[in-house]
Enzyme design. Structure first.
Site, PDB file in Angstrom:
ATOM      1  N   LYS A 158      14.474  23.107  30.065  1.00 31.02           N
ATOM      2  CA  LYS A 158      13.146  22.983  29.464  1.00 31.02           C
ATOM      3  C   LYS A 158      12.712  21.537  29.260  1.00 31.02           C
ATOM      4  CE  LYS A 158      11.831  27.326  28.685  1.00 31.02           C
ATOM      5  NZ  LYS A 158      10.537  27.872  29.146  1.00 31.02           N
ATOM      6  N   SER A 203      20.697  28.419  33.384  1.00 29.59           N
ATOM      7  CA  SER A 203      19.509  27.776  32.836  1.00 29.59           C
ATOM      8  C   SER A 203      19.649  27.245  31.421  1.00 29.59           C
ATOM      9  CB  SER A 203      18.329  28.748  32.889  1.00 29.59           C
ATOM     10  OG  SER A 203      18.630  29.926  32.158  1.00 29.59           O
TER      11      SER A 203
END
Length: 415
Positions: free
Chosen positions: A52, A309
């Protein structure tokens, strides 16, 4: 006109001003298990332990380039996006106001404040994310701030595409397949768009949690649709509706290349990666690795890249993860047993247990006016087949029981 590939490369160069490329590591354990050449793109090793930070950095840098006087950035997030925005706000020396649901775990709140330091203000608003998001957007409008979307933003999508640019550069060849986790679609849209241009021969598979399969639903409808119900266990990918901009990129994906994996099975993958490899993955971070179980026939002998992720796992959740994993694999069950209220009834039950059957939970709810009492029992064993033997012995002994392991309504109240 600058191509998307060029924009992704520019984003990749921008990342180097803040952190080195995350590792692309061959995993011998998984490669041996699936008879394939499996690599992990370790986004869980970024400065904020998720990808992110990439979208936040790219979007904020472009916003400041357009308006150097911009000084207030606003976002709503319960986790990784908040931490990425906080880190980048401190990097640029700008003010960030981050709205988080009141129910956000304290660990995530503390990390967001730590990453942002004096540049970030955290506001706790709303029990549910939609309430938090609404308040964040109202505040942003009131102060004339810049709202940073977690995924539905072109600059964010370009930033996430830098993951794909790094993979191609690090591997020095095109992988046969890339497996991508999908939540709101920022990462998958950015990477898919880049790979279609640079490595069109690479097969792309998308993975969603079964309780939040918004991409599959949207592909079926031909447009973004909002799910009526979302299972929030895979919190980093539990999105009720995929982004409008991200769906424009992903709408050309083949429906049979979109997988929905069970939340409880993901728990088994989290534990396997932790215990065998020493790799800490959050539920969303384990999606692509877990999907290999469904792709076994597709990947044999091929070069596969899985994007891990995120690794922001709260270890207070470990007992729940273990519990869900055991129930999914069939080595733990719960059932309600009726025991006659007489001396020796409990002993009779204990005698039917096998040598590997362990009582993990026992609650006896005696009713003085009845001849029978209800017992909630949890049994752990070494193999799912042991339960066949146990239930056969219970039947032979005339015991009345009900297996409630898969009954979500009952389990929610008693397990």
């Amino acid at each position: 006109m600058t191509s998307f590939t060029d924009k992704a490369h520019s984003a990749e160069h921008l990342m180097r001003t803040l952190f080195p490329a995350t590792p692309l590591q061959r995993n011998d354990h998984l490669s041996g298990m699936y008879d394939a050449d499996i690599w992990l793109k370790r986004e869980d090793l970024s400065p904020v332990r998720s990808y992110k930070i990439r979208g936040a950095l790219n979007a904020m840098a472009k916003a400041l380039a357009r308006d150097p006087e911009a000084r207030v950035f606003v976002c709503a997030s319960a986790g990784n996006h908040a931490q990425g925005v906080a880190f980048v706000c401190r990097h640029f020396g700008v003010k960030g106001v981050i709205f988080m649901p009141v129910t956000t775990p304290r660990q995530k709140i503390a990390k967001t404040r730590m990453f942002g330091g004096d540049n970030v203000e955290v506001r706790m608003v709303g029990d549910y994310f939609d309430d938090t998001l609404g308040e964040a957007k109202r505040f942003c409008t009131d102060v004339g701030g810049h709202f940073l979307s977690p995924f539905d933003d072109l600059d964010v999508i370009e930033g996430q595409a830098s993951v794909a640019a790094e993979i191609v550069e690090q591997l020095r060849r095109s992988p046969d397949m890339i497996v991508l986790p999908v939540g709101g679609g920022g990462l998958s849209a950015g990477m898919a768009q880049y790979l279609r241009d640079v490595s069109p021969q690479t097969d792309i598979w998308y993975v969603e949690p079964a309780g939040a399969a918004s991409l599959a639903a949207s592909l079926d409808a031909g447009q973004p649709v909002k799910l009526d119900r979302v299972d929030n266990f895979v919190d980093g990918a539990a999105v009720a509706q995929i982004g409008r901009l991200t769906f424009e990129v992903l709408k050309s994906a083949h429906a049979d290349h979109v997988l929905a994996v069970p939340e409880d099975r993901i728990c088994s993958t989290i534990l396997e990666m932790l215990n065998v490899e020493g790799v800490v993955l959050e539920p969303a971070g384990a999606l692509s690795v877990d999907a290999l179980k469904d792709l076994r026939d597709e990947i044999k002998g091929k070069t596969i890249v899985c994007v891990t992720s995120g690794g922001n796992f709260d270890f207070e959740r470990l007992p729940e993860v273990k519990e869900r994993s055991q129930r999914y694999s069939g080595v733990k069950k719960y059932f309600l047993l009726r025991l006659p209220q007489r001396p020796g009834a409990l002993r009779d039950f204990l005698e039917v247990l096998g040598p590997d059957d362990n009582i993990a939970r026992f609650e006896y709810m005696k009713k003085s006016a009845r001849n029978f009492g209800s017992v909630l029992i949890g049994i752990e064993t070494s193999s799912p087949q042991n339960f066949e033997t146990l239930f056969s012995r219970l039947d032979e002994g005339g015991f009345a029981y009900s297996d409630i392991t898969s009954d979500e309504t009952i389990a929610e109240f008693v397990v």
